[in-house]
Design an enzyme around this catalytic site. Structure first.
Site, PDB file in Angstrom:
ATOM      1  N   GLU A 242      35.866  14.874  -7.533  1.00 29.38           N
ATOM      2  CA  GLU A 242      37.188  14.299  -7.858  1.00 29.38           C
ATOM      3  C   GLU A 242      38.218  15.183  -7.178  1.00 29.38           C
ATOM      4  O   GLU A 242      38.511  16.283  -7.660  1.00 29.38           O
ATOM      5  CB  GLU A 242      37.413  14.293  -9.372  1.00 29.38           C
ATOM      6  CG  GLU A 242      36.468  13.415 -10.155  1.00 29.38           C
ATOM      7  CD  GLU A 242      36.809  11.940 -10.076  1.00 29.38           C
ATOM      8  OE1 GLU A 242      37.740  11.573  -9.323  1.00 29.38           O
ATOM      9  OE2 GLU A 242      36.140  11.150 -10.758  1.00 29.38           O
ATOM     10  N   CYS A 276      46.605  14.894 -10.561  1.00 27.39           N
ATOM     11  CA  CYS A 276      45.898  14.403  -9.365  1.00 27.39           C
ATOM     12  C   CYS A 276      46.331  12.996  -9.027  1.00 27.39           C
ATOM     13  O   CYS A 276      46.690  12.703  -7.888  1.00 27.39           O
ATOM     14  CB  CYS A 276      44.390  14.465  -9.608  1.00 27.39           C
ATOM     15  SG  CYS A 276      43.883  13.667 -11.131  1.00 27.39           S
TER      16      CYS A 276
HETATM   17  P1  NAD Z   1      40.975  24.303  -6.256  1.00 23.51           P
HETATM   18  O1  NAD Z   1      40.064  23.506  -5.389  1.00 23.51           O
HETATM   19  O2  NAD Z   1      41.707  25.434  -5.657  1.00 23.51           O
HETATM   20  O3  NAD Z   1      40.155  24.936  -7.470  1.00 23.51           O
HETATM   21  C1  NAD Z   1      39.384  24.136  -8.348  1.00 23.51           C
HETATM   22  C2  NAD Z   1      38.223  24.957  -8.894  1.00 23.51           C
HETATM   23  O4  NAD Z   1      37.316  25.248  -7.835  1.00 23.51           O
HETATM   24  C3  NAD Z   1      38.622  26.297  -9.501  1.00 23.51           C
HETATM   25  O5  NAD Z   1      37.873  26.479 -10.689  1.00 23.51           O
HETATM   26  C4  NAD Z   1      38.200  27.301  -8.441  1.00 23.51           C
HETATM   27  O6  NAD Z   1      37.875  28.568  -8.935  1.00 23.51           O
HETATM   28  C5  NAD Z   1      36.950  26.622  -7.876  1.00 23.51           C
HETATM   29  N1  NAD Z   1      36.584  27.052  -6.522  1.00 23.51           N
HETATM   30  C6  NAD Z   1      37.354  27.636  -5.596  1.00 23.51           C
HETATM   31  N2  NAD Z   1      36.662  27.835  -4.449  1.00 23.51           N
HETATM   32  C7  NAD Z   1      35.425  27.372  -4.663  1.00 23.51           C
HETATM   33  C8  NAD Z   1      34.248  27.253  -3.856  1.00 23.51           C
HETATM   34  N3  NAD Z   1      34.222  27.666  -2.610  1.00 23.51           N
HETATM   35  N4  NAD Z   1      33.180  26.672  -4.412  1.00 23.51           N
HETATM   36  C9  NAD Z   1      33.194  26.203  -5.669  1.00 23.51           C
HETATM   37  N5  NAD Z   1      34.276  26.285  -6.483  1.00 23.51           N
HETATM   38  C10 NAD Z   1      35.376  26.865  -5.985  1.00 23.51           C
HETATM   39  O7  NAD Z   1      41.942  23.248  -6.930  1.00 23.51           O
HETATM   40  P2  NAD Z   1      43.170  23.520  -7.942  1.00 23.51           P
HETATM   41  O8  NAD Z   1      44.291  24.114  -7.156  1.00 23.51           O
HETATM   42  O9  NAD Z   1      42.683  24.211  -9.161  1.00 23.51           O
HETATM   43  O10 NAD Z   1      43.556  22.037  -8.373  1.00 23.51           O
HETATM   44  C11 NAD Z   1      44.514  21.279  -7.722  1.00 23.51           C
HETATM   45  C12 NAD Z   1      43.855  20.190  -6.889  1.00 23.51           C
HETATM   46  O11 NAD Z   1      42.930  19.466  -7.684  1.00 23.51           O
HETATM   47  C13 NAD Z   1      44.830  19.161  -6.388  1.00 23.51           C
HETATM   48  O12 NAD Z   1      44.533  18.817  -5.046  1.00 23.51           O
HETATM   49  C14 NAD Z   1      44.596  17.957  -7.264  1.00 23.51           C
HETATM   50  O13 NAD Z   1      44.965  16.716  -6.703  1.00 23.51           O
HETATM   51  C15 NAD Z   1      43.135  18.069  -7.527  1.00 23.51           C
HETATM   52  N6  NAD Z   1      42.761  17.393  -8.748  1.00 23.51           N
HETATM   53  C16 NAD Z   1      42.013  16.248  -8.671  1.00 23.51           C
HETATM   54  C17 NAD Z   1      41.675  15.542  -9.816  1.00 23.51           C
HETATM   55  C18 NAD Z   1      40.882  14.284  -9.748  1.00 23.51           C
HETATM   56  O14 NAD Z   1      40.459  13.783 -10.792  1.00 23.51           O
HETATM   57  N7  NAD Z   1      40.619  13.726  -8.581  1.00 23.51           N
HETATM   58  C19 NAD Z   1      42.112  16.022 -11.049  1.00 23.51           C
HETATM   59  C20 NAD Z   1      42.863  17.185 -11.113  1.00 23.51           C
HETATM   60  C21 NAD Z   1      43.178  17.863  -9.950  1.00 23.51           C
END
Ligand code: NAD
Length: 468
Positions: A242, A276
């Site tokens: 997602e 999101c």
């Molecule tokens: P992010 O990708 O920076 O982090 C999300 C999670 O991934 C965190 O827990 C982080 O520690 C982890 N992470 C970081 N690097 C990783 C790696 N290499 N491998 C595995 N995990 C890793 O995102 P964010 O800044 O926390 O969230 C914002 C983004 O999320 C926005 O783009 C938003 O649109 C999206 N989002 C999407 C949905 C949806 O349902 N589609 C919902 C909420 C947020």
């Protein structure tokens, strides 16, 4: 007796942990534990050991535990909402912290009430074939910081319902809220069916390549989603991704603007735009362009922003400096490229370091960064169009395709336009409305896989065909 925020923090905050500050005030909220990859390995081993017995309870047995867990979240809702508000920044009121904890309860109950039964796909004299869904095994759940509790429940509830056990990795920005939520769940659940592993990106990265994780539910940015797809390839780990959105809305000509203005506003500014599937670029026909811009600017002026614990506020700060800088940069870039800043446009420093006011950006064109990139904050570009086909083409022109919306009082025109929009969810006269029984997921650059309802249960199972 319901717990207080202090009770919750006593359970999750650790003396030598990493300090977590309230984004509204800068005050210390607590200290989070930071686990190592060895701790993660131990957690995966523990939930794997617990999985057969959990699966063996059957749907009815698991449902009893899950409904009790939902009751405990409800009993402790006020403390959970207050902790969430302090750590994430979102106000208690409006579609924010209390709303989020309420959604956790609703999603838990709705999901736990479902079950998958074998589907007979062919029943002929020489071929009786059934499609069965078995629990995938161990599910890894990696979440973001914007709706940390609700998204944890979206990942955990279906997995536990079908008989998987789960390791949760919260965002490094909101670890206390998720740990508190999992503590409350675990007051009802058997040991080790759900473990939380707070930590940095290294923990997420290790989960992506972990041979002990059978299915990974990831919600976060598109860049991280792609990294997970790459590093999970060797194990062929099943994924639900997602990812980020840049949802377009199209206001068709002849629409009653006053009737829809408030829904347009909250479609864009829910959780202060850090959502999101929020409305992130709005296409408005030239005949009503100024009317829509004025209506949104008027609403912006009437919505109180500030410390989330103040009951009057419905808009809060950006959760972190990184996100604040993205919003400030995109607004500044739009201004420099000739766009009109109708309201907002400069940090609300009088409220605190991370506050940015609702900003309506008019006379802006496709190709400007604030249109083409995900702002994930309280700034909305409003783009003028003269031809509906062109608006549809522009809406479909980006890789992000999580949600989209059409606004019109003509149901047939709205439906015809909606059917041409490329997005996982297309709403008419609303934006971002979700329901625990209605599948939700992105397409194109917004990822793949469905959450919620029966489809959501299937996504945390493996399909097995039985033919006789
Ligand atoms: P992010 O990708 O920076 O982090 C999300 C999670 O991934 C965190 O827990 C982080 O520690 C982890 N992470 C970081 N690097 C990783 C790696 N290499 N491998 C595995 N995990 C890793 O995102 P964010 O800044 O926390 O969230 C914002 C983004 O999320 C926005 O783009 C938003 O649109 C999206 N989002 C999407 C949905 C949806 O349902 N589609 C919902 C909420 C947020």
């Amino acid at each position: 007796m319901p717990q207080t925020v202090t009770d919750l923090l006593d359970r999750v905050s650790v003396e030598d942990g990493r300090p977590i500050h309230d984004p509204a005030t800068g005050e210390l909220v607590g200290h989070t534990a930071e686990h190592t990859v060895e701790d993660l390995d131990a957690a995966v081993a523990a939930v794997r050991a617990a999985q057969p017995a959990w699966a063996g309870l059957g749907y009815a047995g698991r449902r009893e535990y899950l409904m009790r867990a939902a009751d405990l979240v409800e009993e402790n809702a006020e403390a959970l909402a207050r902790l969430l508000s302090r750590e994430q920044g979102k106000p208690l009121n409006g579609p924010n912290a209390r709303f989020e904890v309420g959604a956790c309860v609703a999603w838990m109950r709705a999901t736990a009430s479902l079950e998958l039964t074998p589907e007979v796909v062919v029943d002929e004299p020489d071929n009786h074939s059934e499609l069965h869904y078995r629990p995938a095994g161990v599910v890894g759940a990696i979440g973001p910081w914007n709706w940390p509790m609700m998204i944890t429940i979206w990942q955990v509830a279906p997995a536990l319902t079908v008989g998987d056990t789960v390791v949760v990795k919260p965002s490094e920005y909101t670890p206390l809220s998720v740990q508190a939520l999992v503590c409350v769940l675990n007051d009802a659940l058997p040991a080790d069916v759900c473990r939380v592993v707070p930590g940095g990106r290294d923990i997420g990265a290790r989960m992506a390549e972990h041979p002990g994780i059978d299915k990974l539910m990831f919600t976060g940015s598109t860049a991280t989603g792609k990294a997970i797809a790459r590093s999970s390839a060797d194990n062929l780990t099943r994924l639900t991704l997602e990812l980020g959105g840049n949802d377009a809305g199209i206001v068709l000509p002849g629409t009653d603007v006053a009737a829809h203005a408030e829904d347009l506003f909250w479609g864009a500014f829910l959780n202060t735009g850090q959502t999101c599937a929020a409305l992130k670029r709005l296409y408005v026909h030239e005949s009503q362009y100024e009317e829509v811009v004025d209506a949104l600017a008027g609403l912006a002026a009437s919505m109180p922003m500030g410390n989330g614990l103040d009951e009057a506020n419905v808009l809060g700060p950006l959760q972190n400096k990184q996100q604040f800088d993205i919003v400030a940069r995109l607004v500044q870039d739009a201004r420099s490229s000739g766009a009109r800043i109708v309201t907002g446009g400069e940090p609300a420093a009088e409220l605190g370091d991370l506050f940015y006011p609702v900003t309506i950006v008019a006379d802006v064109l496709d190709g400007t960064a604030i249109v083409d990139e995900e702002q994930f904050g309280p700034a909305l570009p409003v783009i003028r169009y003269s031809d509906v086909d062109e608006a549809i083409e522009a809406a479909n022109g980006l890789d992000a395709a999580l949600g989209a919306s059409v606004w019109s009082d003509d149901p047939e025109a709205a439906r015809a336009t909606a059917l041409r929009l490329e997005a996982g969810s297309v709403w008419i006269n609303k934006h971002g409305g979700i329901h625990p029984m209605v599948p939700f997921g992105g397409i194109k650059g917004s990822g793949y896989g469905l959450e919620f309802g029966v489809e959501g249960l299937k996504s945390v199972c493996v399909p097995v065909v039985l033919t006789s």
